[in-house]
Design a protein around this motif. Structure first.
Motif, short mmCIF file in Angstrom:
data_model
loop_
_atom_site.label_atom_id
_atom_site.label_comp_id
_atom_site.label_asym_id
_atom_site.label_seq_id
_atom_site.Cartn_x
_atom_site.Cartn_y
_atom_site.Cartn_z
N GLY A 1 0.81 -1.21 0.00
CA GLY A 1 0.00 0.00 0.00
C GLY A 1 0.84 1.27 0.00
N LEU A 2 2.15 1.15 0.28
CA LEU A 2 3.03 2.32 0.27
C LEU A 2 4.01 2.23 -0.90
CD1 LEU A 2 3.89 2.61 4.08
CD2 LEU A 2 2.18 3.90 2.78
N HIS A 3 4.58 3.39 -1.26
CA HIS A 3 5.60 3.42 -2.30
C HIS A 3 6.90 2.80 -1.80
CE1 HIS A 3 3.52 6.15 -5.00
NE2 HIS A 3 3.24 6.95 -4.00
N HIS A 4 7.70 2.29 -2.73
CA HIS A 4 9.10 2.02 -2.41
C HIS A 4 9.77 3.37 -2.18
CE1 HIS A 4 8.21 -1.92 -4.10
NE2 HIS A 4 9.35 -2.36 -3.62
N ARG A 5 10.64 3.46 -1.20
CA ARG A 5 11.26 4.71 -0.87
C ARG A 5 12.78 4.55 -0.81
NH1 ARG A 5 10.39 7.92 4.55
NH2 ARG A 5 11.38 9.81 3.79
N HIS A 6 13.50 5.54 -1.31
CA HIS A 6 14.97 5.45 -1.30
C HIS A 6 15.49 5.42 0.14
CE1 HIS A 6 19.14 7.14 -1.80
NE2 HIS A 6 19.14 6.07 -2.57
N VAL A 7 16.36 4.44 0.44
CA VAL A 7 16.90 4.37 1.80
C VAL A 7 18.41 4.52 1.86
CG1 VAL A 7 15.02 2.98 2.75
CG2 VAL A 7 17.01 1.84 1.74
N GLY A 8 19.09 4.35 0.71
CA GLY A 8 20.54 4.47 0.76
C GLY A 8 21.17 3.75 -0.42
N SER A 9 22.46 3.49 -0.31
CA SER A 9 23.14 2.84 -1.42
C SER A 9 24.13 1.81 -0.90
CB SER A 9 23.84 3.88 -2.30
OG SER A 9 24.54 4.79 -1.49
N LEU A 10 24.65 0.99 -1.80
CA LEU A 10 25.66 0.01 -1.43
C LEU A 10 26.42 -0.46 -2.67
CD1 LEU A 10 24.20 -2.81 -2.46
CD2 LEU A 10 23.06 -2.64 -0.26
N GLN B 1 20.72 -9.07 -1.95
CA GLN B 1 21.08 -9.78 -0.72
C GLN B 1 21.74 -8.83 0.29
OE1 GLN B 1 22.97 -13.35 -1.86
NE2 GLN B 1 23.19 -14.09 0.24
N ALA B 2 22.64 -7.98 -0.21
CA ALA B 2 23.31 -7.03 0.68
C ALA B 2 22.30 -6.02 1.21
CB ALA B 2 24.44 -6.33 -0.06
N ALA B 3 21.36 -5.60 0.37
CA ALA B 3 20.35 -4.61 0.80
C ALA B 3 19.51 -5.19 1.93
CB ALA B 3 19.46 -4.21 -0.37
N ARG B 4 19.20 -6.47 1.82
CA ARG B 4 18.45 -7.13 2.89
C ARG B 4 19.23 -7.07 4.21
NH1 ARG B 4 19.49 -11.53 5.40
NH2 ARG B 4 17.86 -12.62 6.53
N ASP B 5 20.54 -7.37 4.15
CA ASP B 5 21.36 -7.38 5.37
C ASP B 5 21.57 -5.98 5.93
OD1 ASP B 5 21.58 -10.07 5.14
OD2 ASP B 5 23.60 -10.07 4.30
N VAL B 6 21.80 -5.00 5.01
CA VAL B 6 22.19 -3.67 5.49
C VAL B 6 20.98 -2.83 5.88
CG1 VAL B 6 23.43 -1.54 4.90
CG2 VAL B 6 24.32 -3.73 4.14
N TYR B 7 19.89 -2.96 5.14
CA TYR B 7 18.80 -2.00 5.34
C TYR B 7 17.51 -2.58 5.93
CZ TYR B 7 21.69 1.35 2.86
OH TYR B 7 22.72 2.18 2.50
#
Lengths: 331, 97
Positions: B20-29, B39-45
């Motif tokens: 129900g919500l937008h995907h939102r920018h959280v950072g980079s890697l 996979q890294a995004a799952r671990d880091v964010y």
């Protein structure tokens, strides 16, 4: 978790008076500065250095605590410590990304850490000989870091402020898990209480040094305050930390190892004894107990992981080539 | 240490906190490819239930507006108050509109 007063930055800058005044006006209006905005070279350089040192501190900060993961006294302690160390790694990654928005590459920062050129918080050059050190690190070192980091959430540089908000949100469990370890030891046998006291003795002064040199000797502070990179001086934060922490030590029935520590009814703060700045300088310049071990361990981790990085890149290249061939065949 | 050919590319990470919500920018890697980036995004964010879906895209693939044109791009919107409902006078008797 672990920022320190910035070590040795050069905030000098060569832009025109007009440019600097316009930039300062934005800062004074509390506007956030974003990566592609015009900014004085000194501002960029100070931030690259500060965020870089902060990121390196998170990464090296995994080592003293990692030392006890396999020997944590219970499964509950072990999963908490694992989660905490994993958080520190994550915090390092948020911060490296924030620094990269200023035009410095990850490779360059990694190289500077591994070669020993980059600085990181002096606190991680102390050893963790007992389990109580893990409690003292969470309580004191993370406690000092939180004092430092909460004002950084309002730093004028957007990506750094955003990274710090994430870090601070995740951080509060770190200090509580440390204090809980200390509480358990302080309520345990005489030997356990003694162990807690010795850990407090080891970590108290180094924790106070985490706030950086005294205001009278801190050369970068004025410009950083003016640019709203930092909001409070080193001594102000240190004083706040002491005043928050002394009652926590009293609750544990432990003694803060400073005979000159005295409540000041007038300022409503604790006056503390003289900090041994020669020790601080020695540790920062590479002569702490663990400096060489920390850099050696980081280098070993980097070298041991080389085959993974190479294999991942080789696989990515191969897949990209295959897709290219498939696309050509389809055309 | 590394030449340009060996650099691990940078990815931008977007997370949807819940349906129900937008995907939102959280950072980079940094990651070698999209599978490793996810996979890294799952671990880091997403260590504390931050979302139920992740997007990643190469930072190099993002086209961004030039901040020095920010005024020309976005300021004209400020004086077009007729684009807002409050610009139009409707008597109270008409009721909610």
């Amino acid at each position: 978790m672990y920022s320190q007063g910035l070590i040795g930055a050069d905030s000098s800058t060569t832009e025109s008076e007009e440019f600097l005044a316009a930039f300062q006006a934005r800062i004074d209006r509390e506007e956030k500065i974003e990566p592609n905005d015009p900014m004085p070279e000194g501002y960029r350089r100070t931030l690259v250095r500060q965020i870089g040192q902060h990121a390196h501190s998170e990464i090296v900060g995994m080592l003293p605590e990692g030392n006890w993961i396999t020997r944590a006294p219970s499964l509950r302690r072990k999963i908490a410590l694992l989660a905490k160390v994993q958080d520190e790694g994550g915090h390092g990654l948020y911060l490296y990304s924030a620094a990269e928005t200023l035009g410095v590459s990850r490779e360059q920062m990694t190289e500077e850490l591994l070669s020993g050129k980059a600085k990181y918080s002096s606190i991680f050059n102390y050893p963790t000989p007992t389990w109580a050190d893990i409690g003292a690190i969470g309580w004191l070192v993370d406690g000092a870091a939180i004092m430092n980091q909460i004002p950084l959430c309002r730093c004028s540089f957007g990506p750094y402020a955003r990274a710090m908000i994430r870090v601070c949100k995740e951080e509060s469990f770190h200090q509580r898990q440390g204090y809980e370890i200390m509480m358990t030891l302080a309520r345990g046998s005489e030997e356990q209480k003694q162990m807690a006291q010795e850990a407090l003795n080891r970590w108290w002064w180094p924790s106070l040094m985490m706030f950086g040199p005294s205001d009278t000797d801190s050369t970068n502070s004025d410009q950083s305050m003016k640019w709203k990179i930092k909001r409070f001086s080193n001594d102000e934060l240190r004083q706040k930390f002491i005043t928050a922490t002394v009652p926590q030590a009293e609750y544990l029935g432990l003694t803060v190892p400073d005979p000159d520590l005295k409540w000041n009814e007038e300022t409503k703060l604790y006056d503390h004894g003289e900090i041994d700045w020669s020790e601080f300088k020695a540790v920062v310049s590479g002569n702490g107990q663990m400096n060489r071990d920390r850099i050696r361990d980081r280098n070993q981790a980097w070298d041991d992981g080389a085959w993974v990085r190479e294999a991942a890149l080789a696989n990515a290249r191969k897949r990209a080539d295959n897709q290219h061939i498939a696309r050509e065949a389809a055309e | 240490m590394t030449d340009r050919h060996d650099l691990t590319p940078l990815w931008e990470v977007f997370i949807r906190p819940r349906n129900g919500l937008h995907h939102r920018h959280v950072g980079s890697l940094h990651a070698a490819d999209s599978a490793l980036a996810l996979q890294a995004a799952r671990d880091v964010y997403t260590r504390r239930g931050e979302g139920n879906s992740i997007w990643v895209c190469r930072s190099a693939d993002i086209a961004a507006s030039d901040p020095s044109f920010a005024e020309a791009n976005f300021e004209p919107a400020d004086d077009k108050i007729y684009r807002h409902p409050t610009f139009y006078d409707i008597p109270d008797e008409v009721g909610h509109m």
